[in-house]
Design a protein around this motif. Structure first.
Motif, PDB file in Angstrom:
ATOM      1  N   VAL A 253     -28.891 -26.672 -10.335  1.00 50.02           N
ATOM      2  CA  VAL A 253     -28.908 -25.220 -10.565  1.00 50.02           C
ATOM      3  C   VAL A 253     -29.851 -24.859 -11.704  1.00 50.02           C
ATOM      4  CG1 VAL A 253     -27.492 -23.247 -11.268  1.00 50.02           C
ATOM      5  CG2 VAL A 253     -26.589 -24.914  -9.643  1.00 50.02           C
ATOM      6  N   ARG A 254     -29.767 -25.586 -12.833  1.00 47.05           N
ATOM      7  CA  ARG A 254     -30.618 -25.337 -13.999  1.00 47.05           C
ATOM      8  C   ARG A 254     -31.079 -26.681 -14.546  1.00 47.05           C
ATOM      9  NH1 ARG A 254     -32.651 -20.486 -15.347  1.00 47.05           N
ATOM     10  NH2 ARG A 254     -32.669 -21.191 -17.507  1.00 47.05           N
ATOM     11  N   PRO A 255     -32.294 -27.111 -14.245  1.00 47.72           N
ATOM     12  CA  PRO A 255     -32.755 -28.438 -14.669  1.00 47.72           C
ATOM     13  C   PRO A 255     -32.708 -28.667 -16.176  1.00 47.72           C
ATOM     14  CG  PRO A 255     -34.218 -27.518 -12.999  1.00 47.72           C
ATOM     15  CD  PRO A 255     -33.274 -26.430 -13.378  1.00 47.72           C
ATOM     16  N   THR A 256     -32.796 -27.603 -16.968  1.00 45.22           N
ATOM     17  CA  THR A 256     -32.776 -27.772 -18.423  1.00 45.22           C
ATOM     18  C   THR A 256     -31.449 -28.334 -18.919  1.00 45.22           C
ATOM     19  OG1 THR A 256     -32.158 -25.427 -18.567  1.00 45.22           O
ATOM     20  CG2 THR A 256     -34.481 -25.976 -18.890  1.00 45.22           C
ATOM     21  N   SER A 257     -30.395 -28.248 -18.112  1.00 47.71           N
ATOM     22  CA  SER A 257     -29.087 -28.763 -18.529  1.00 47.71           C
ATOM     23  C   SER A 257     -29.081 -30.278 -18.658  1.00 47.71           C
ATOM     24  CB  SER A 257     -28.011 -28.339 -17.536  1.00 47.71           C
ATOM     25  OG  SER A 257     -28.255 -28.893 -16.247  1.00 47.71           O
ATOM     26  N   ALA A 258     -30.115 -30.953 -18.166  1.00 41.94           N
ATOM     27  CA  ALA A 258     -30.183 -32.416 -18.267  1.00 41.94           C
ATOM     28  C   ALA A 258     -30.127 -32.881 -19.714  1.00 41.94           C
ATOM     29  CB  ALA A 258     -31.462 -32.919 -17.600  1.00 41.94           C
ATOM     30  N   VAL A 384     -29.516 -19.662 -24.072  1.00 38.17           N
ATOM     31  CA  VAL A 384     -28.696 -20.510 -24.944  1.00 38.17           C
ATOM     32  C   VAL A 384     -27.206 -20.291 -24.684  1.00 38.17           C
ATOM     33  CG1 VAL A 384     -30.418 -20.734 -26.756  1.00 38.17           C
ATOM     34  CG2 VAL A 384     -28.829 -18.809 -26.812  1.00 38.17           C
ATOM     35  N   LEU A 385     -26.888 -19.647 -23.573  1.00 31.02           N
ATOM     36  CA  LEU A 385     -25.486 -19.394 -23.241  1.00 31.02           C
ATOM     37  C   LEU A 385     -24.641 -20.674 -23.184  1.00 31.02           C
ATOM     38  CD1 LEU A 385     -23.511 -17.133 -22.559  1.00 31.02           C
ATOM     39  CD2 LEU A 385     -24.198 -17.309 -20.166  1.00 31.02           C
ATOM     40  N   PRO A 386     -25.172 -21.817 -22.698  1.00 28.69           N
ATOM     41  CA  PRO A 386     -24.344 -23.034 -22.655  1.00 28.69           C
ATOM     42  C   PRO A 386     -23.824 -23.517 -24.006  1.00 28.69           C
ATOM     43  CG  PRO A 386     -26.218 -23.267 -21.181  1.00 28.69           C
ATOM     44  CD  PRO A 386     -26.444 -22.006 -21.973  1.00 28.69           C
ATOM     45  N   VAL A 387     -24.476 -23.139 -25.118  1.00 27.27           N
ATOM     46  CA  VAL A 387     -23.997 -23.608 -26.430  1.00 27.27           C
ATOM     47  C   VAL A 387     -22.939 -22.688 -27.014  1.00 27.27           C
ATOM     48  CG1 VAL A 387     -26.311 -24.538 -26.815  1.00 27.27           C
ATOM     49  CG2 VAL A 387     -25.653 -22.400 -27.928  1.00 27.27           C
ATOM     50  N   VAL A 388     -22.783 -21.496 -26.451  1.00 23.39           N
ATOM     51  CA  VAL A 388     -21.888 -20.500 -27.040  1.00 23.39           C
ATOM     52  C   VAL A 388     -20.443 -20.990 -27.056  1.00 23.39           C
ATOM     53  CG1 VAL A 388     -20.929 -18.185 -26.753  1.00 23.39           C
ATOM     54  CG2 VAL A 388     -23.392 -18.545 -26.525  1.00 23.39           C
ATOM     55  N   SER A 389     -19.960 -21.469 -25.926  1.00 25.50           N
ATOM     56  CA  SER A 389     -18.560 -21.892 -25.845  1.00 25.50           C
ATOM     57  C   SER A 389     -18.261 -23.026 -26.818  1.00 25.50           C
ATOM     58  CB  SER A 389     -18.229 -22.332 -24.412  1.00 25.50           C
ATOM     59  OG  SER A 389     -18.364 -21.253 -23.508  1.00 25.50           O
ATOM     60  N   PHE A 390     -19.178 -23.974 -26.967  1.00 26.70           N
ATOM     61  CA  PHE A 390     -18.967 -25.095 -27.877  1.00 26.70           C
ATOM     62  C   PHE A 390     -18.906 -24.636 -29.336  1.00 26.70           C
ATOM     63  CE2 PHE A 390     -21.135 -27.803 -24.456  1.00 26.70           C
ATOM     64  CZ  PHE A 390     -19.908 -28.170 -23.919  1.00 26.70           C
ATOM     65  N   LEU A 391     -19.774 -23.696 -29.690  1.00 21.99           N
ATOM     66  CA  LEU A 391     -19.764 -23.209 -31.069  1.00 21.99           C
ATOM     67  C   LEU A 391     -18.519 -22.383 -31.362  1.00 21.99           C
ATOM     68  CD1 LEU A 391     -23.526 -22.289 -31.623  1.00 21.99           C
ATOM     69  CD2 LEU A 391     -22.294 -24.346 -32.310  1.00 21.99           C
ATOM     70  N   LEU A 392     -17.978 -21.723 -30.341  1.00 18.12           N
ATOM     71  CA  LEU A 392     -16.738 -20.971 -30.548  1.00 18.12           C
ATOM     72  C   LEU A 392     -15.553 -21.914 -30.762  1.00 18.12           C
ATOM     73  CD1 LEU A 392     -17.100 -18.023 -28.016  1.00 18.12           C
ATOM     74  CD2 LEU A 392     -17.396 -18.001 -30.492  1.00 18.12           C
ATOM     75  N   VAL A 393     -15.613 -23.126 -30.225  1.00 18.71           N
ATOM     76  CA  VAL A 393     -14.586 -24.128 -30.514  1.00 18.71           C
ATOM     77  C   VAL A 393     -14.616 -24.473 -32.006  1.00 18.71           C
ATOM     78  CG1 VAL A 393     -13.888 -26.519 -30.115  1.00 18.71           C
ATOM     79  CG2 VAL A 393     -14.541 -25.068 -28.189  1.00 18.71           C
ATOM     80  N   SER A 394     -15.806 -24.620 -32.570  1.00 18.31           N
ATOM     81  CA  SER A 394     -15.927 -24.877 -34.006  1.00 18.31           C
ATOM     82  C   SER A 394     -15.420 -23.698 -34.821  1.00 18.31           C
ATOM     83  CB  SER A 394     -17.391 -25.162 -34.371  1.00 18.31           C
ATOM     84  OG  SER A 394     -17.822 -26.372 -33.799  1.00 18.31           O
ATOM     85  N   ALA A 395     -15.681 -22.486 -34.351  1.00 14.34           N
ATOM     86  CA  ALA A 395     -15.175 -21.302 -35.040  1.00 14.34           C
ATOM     87  C   ALA A 395     -13.647 -21.289 -35.057  1.00 14.34           C
ATOM     88  CB  ALA A 395     -15.708 -20.039 -34.365  1.00 14.34           C
ATOM     89  N   GLY A 396     -13.040 -21.697 -33.952  1.00 15.33           N
ATOM     90  CA  GLY A 396     -11.579 -21.779 -33.899  1.00 15.33           C
ATOM     91  C   GLY A 396     -11.033 -22.785 -34.894  1.00 15.33           C
ATOM     92  N   ARG A 397     -11.745 -23.885 -35.092  1.00 13.83           N
ATOM     93  CA  ARG A 397     -11.341 -24.901 -36.069  1.00 13.83           C
ATOM     94  C   ARG A 397     -11.318 -24.304 -37.474  1.00 13.83           C
ATOM     95  NH1 ARG A 397      -8.702 -29.466 -37.578  1.00 13.83           N
ATOM     96  NH2 ARG A 397      -9.968 -30.873 -38.844  1.00 13.83           N
TER      97      ARG A 397
END
Length: 565
Positions: A253-258, A384-397
């Motif tokens: 779907v999005r080759p950059t995800s590699a 850069v949407l794929p990094v958003v969810s991961f950074l919000l996990v750090s915000a929750g911490r």
């Protein structure tokens, strides 16, 4: 050591299930006294002596605040939580009305509409000699359209908005995987719940991930795939297969995800060394290869030839740098502009969250993806949407740590940041580019005997197309393909912008259209010309309060709909 019975057992409750004593204590008090070690007996063993005897100060346990007690009562996996979250996501998917990016329609539902109903618009990505897009992502919406057609539910409204509702379901699933990732990473259900709350309130997540963008689907797949990949161990298991299949689908779907997968593979090799090779081979042969074969089969069915879209994407968009035709930004654009705009007040939580736990694999993967996107010259916030969810996990911490030390401060910060997110979402849905969907909804209300053909006299891909009208009529707009080697750089759009009056004459000389849609800044030039052709304005739809138009002028923008009897 505390071991959970299952991955879904909360960490705060698992530690109460301690190992039972194998010795059955006597119930007779005399027996107990006889068996009790004497303090004067030097052979007596004193287990867990008082801290004063060890000359150690007593450690004061962290007291649970009122908010943590409240969160303890919430069980995210119960129906009374799942259903409201799903309804919330469905509401947001219909509430988001502003036009964001043409790819939301022209790289997904427009193609799906053509597959199922036989008419629709396919842009240059799908029609060049070496197509750069896989049909796999639109194929998902084609299945949805086909189901609606078989059930005789293929009304204009459902064709237009059922894909949004499907995205809402997928995003709800993603919310829970964010929760599980945080719970596994920090071994704390409280942190996991706060991470999920921040994810639910994030304006950019609500604004983009309910859309049918391939970036949204990529982000969903990366989050889910990471969860399964993070649960791998030295021994091969089905989680490796699931992760391999999902990452393969994401790559198509999005080759950059590699980049995300390569970083996680490297971490796995460092962590488990030779044991990781067995896992990687299993994930590849039993997960990735079958998924790739399915994707190639779907592409072959659509294109009638073997197509490897990721390779074509690399050659056209990266090596030939065709993507720069749509604009370029400086190297640090994401760091200086995109991320501050995406996270708003969440930034004060994300930075401490990263500092508290900087070496989690999801943060390293997010960093690598961010660096890759920064290197490519064509940049958009959604990339850069794929990094958003991961950074919000750090915000929750970080937020959980603050709640356990300064609860009042944490409550104030949470209210302010979430309020800022909600305000931003309302703002972008009320004063910025809201006419495109309203225009298509209005055209859909016009009787078929009156709405026979439409010309969009405005920049290319300004509105959705057949996927939001669902009528087999002639529709056109000025095309704007990039300067590929086999195409002329002078597009229909460039001709229109150079001389819109002459362009309109040329369009209407070839054929007449029952309706013409244009903007108020074009109407200033061609309004009288349209009237001379027998058109009258029947509707004006607000679009933006302050929008920079072609030429650099900032003005209030409206869409104008003309009709010729």
């Amino acid at each position: 050591m505390c071991i959970r019975d299952s991955p879904k057992t909360p960490y705060h409750s698992c530690c109460t299930n301690t190992n039972k004593l194998t010795t059955i204590l006597p119930t007779d008090p005399i027996t107990i006294m006889e068996n009790t070690p004497s303090a004067n007996d030097p052979s007596s063993l004193h287990v867990n002596p008082d801290p004063a005897e060890r000359n150690e100060p007593k450690k004061k346990p962290l007291r649970k605040g009122n908010v943590e007690w409240l969160f303890d009562m919430v069980e995210p996996e119960k129906p009374y939580v799942i259903v409201p979250i799903l309804l919330y996501r469905c509401f947001i998917s219909l509430y988001v009305r502003s036009f964001y990016a043409p790819d939301e329609y022209y790289q997904s539902v427009e193609v799906a509409h053509r597959i199922v109903f036989g008419y629709g618009y396919t842009s240059w990505e799908w029609t060049i000699e070496e197509p750069i897009r896989s049909i796999v992502h639109p194929f998902i919406f084609a299945i949805l359209y086909k189901v609606l057609a078989l059930l005789s539910l293929d009304t204009g409204f459902l064709i237009a908005y059922a894909p949004r509702l499907l995205q809402a379901v997928l995003l709800t699933i993603t919310d829970y995987y964010v929760y599980w990732i945080a719970e596994d990473a920090f071994k704390d259900a409280y942190t996991a719940k706060l991470s999920m709350l921040l994810h639910l309130a994030a304006w950019f997540t609500n604004f983009t991930m309910v859309r049918t963008l391939s970036n949204s689907f990529e982000s969903i797949l990366i989050v889910i795939a990471y969860y399964y990949w993070s649960r791998t161990s030295r021994e091969y298991s089905r989680t490796d297969t699931i992760a391999g299949a999902l990452y393969a689908l994401c790559f198509i779907v999005r080759p950059t995800s590699a980049m995300v997968f390569l970083v996680l593979v490297f971490i796995q090799l460092v962590k488990y060394r030779l044991s990781a090779i067995k896992n990687l081979l299993g994930a590849f042969f039993f997960g990735a290869v079958p998924m790739l074969l399915i994707c190639f089969a779907i592409d072959y069915w659509f294109y009638k030839e073997l197509v490897f879209a990721p390779l074509n994407f690399l050659k056209v968009n990266v090596l030939a740098n065709i993507s720069s035709y749509y604009g370029t930004q400086e190297l640090f654009y994401y760091l200086r502009q995109a991320l501050p705009n995406i996270f708003l007040g969440y930034g004060v939580l994300i930075i401490p969250g990263i500092l508290i736990s900087p070496c989690h694999s999801f943060l390293l993967a997010a960093l690598a993806y961010f660096c890759l996107m920064s290197y490519l010259p064509h940049k958009e916030d959604r990339f850069v949407l794929p990094v958003v969810s991961f950074l919000l996990v750090s915000a929750g911490r970080a937020l959980a740590a603050l709640f356990r030390r300064l609860e009042t401060v944490a409550v104030i910060l949470l209210v302010l940041t979430v309020g800022h997110q909600v305000n931003k979402l309302v703002e972008v849905n009320t004063v910025a580019n809201v006419a495109p969907l309203d225009t298509m909804d209005f055209l859909r209300t016009i009787s078929p005997k009156h709405l026979k053909s439409v010309y969009m006299l405005m920049p290319c891909h300004t509105t959705p197309f057949y996927s939001h009208l669902h009528r087999d009529i002639v529709m056109r707009f000025p095309t704007c393909p990039p300067p590929l080697p086999d195409r002329s750089y002078r597009t229909q759009q460039s001709k229109m912008l150079q001389d819109i009056g002459g362009f309109l004459d040329n369009v209407l000389e070839k054929r007449s259209y029952s309706h013409i849609v244009t903007t108020n800044y074009f109407e200033e030039v061609i309004g009288e010309q349209l009237e001379s052709y027998g058109y009258e304005k029947i509707k004006e739809i607000f679009s933006s309060e302050h929008e920079k138009i072609i030429g650099g002028r900032v003005m209030k923008v409206t869409f104008c709909i003309y009709w010729k009897q």
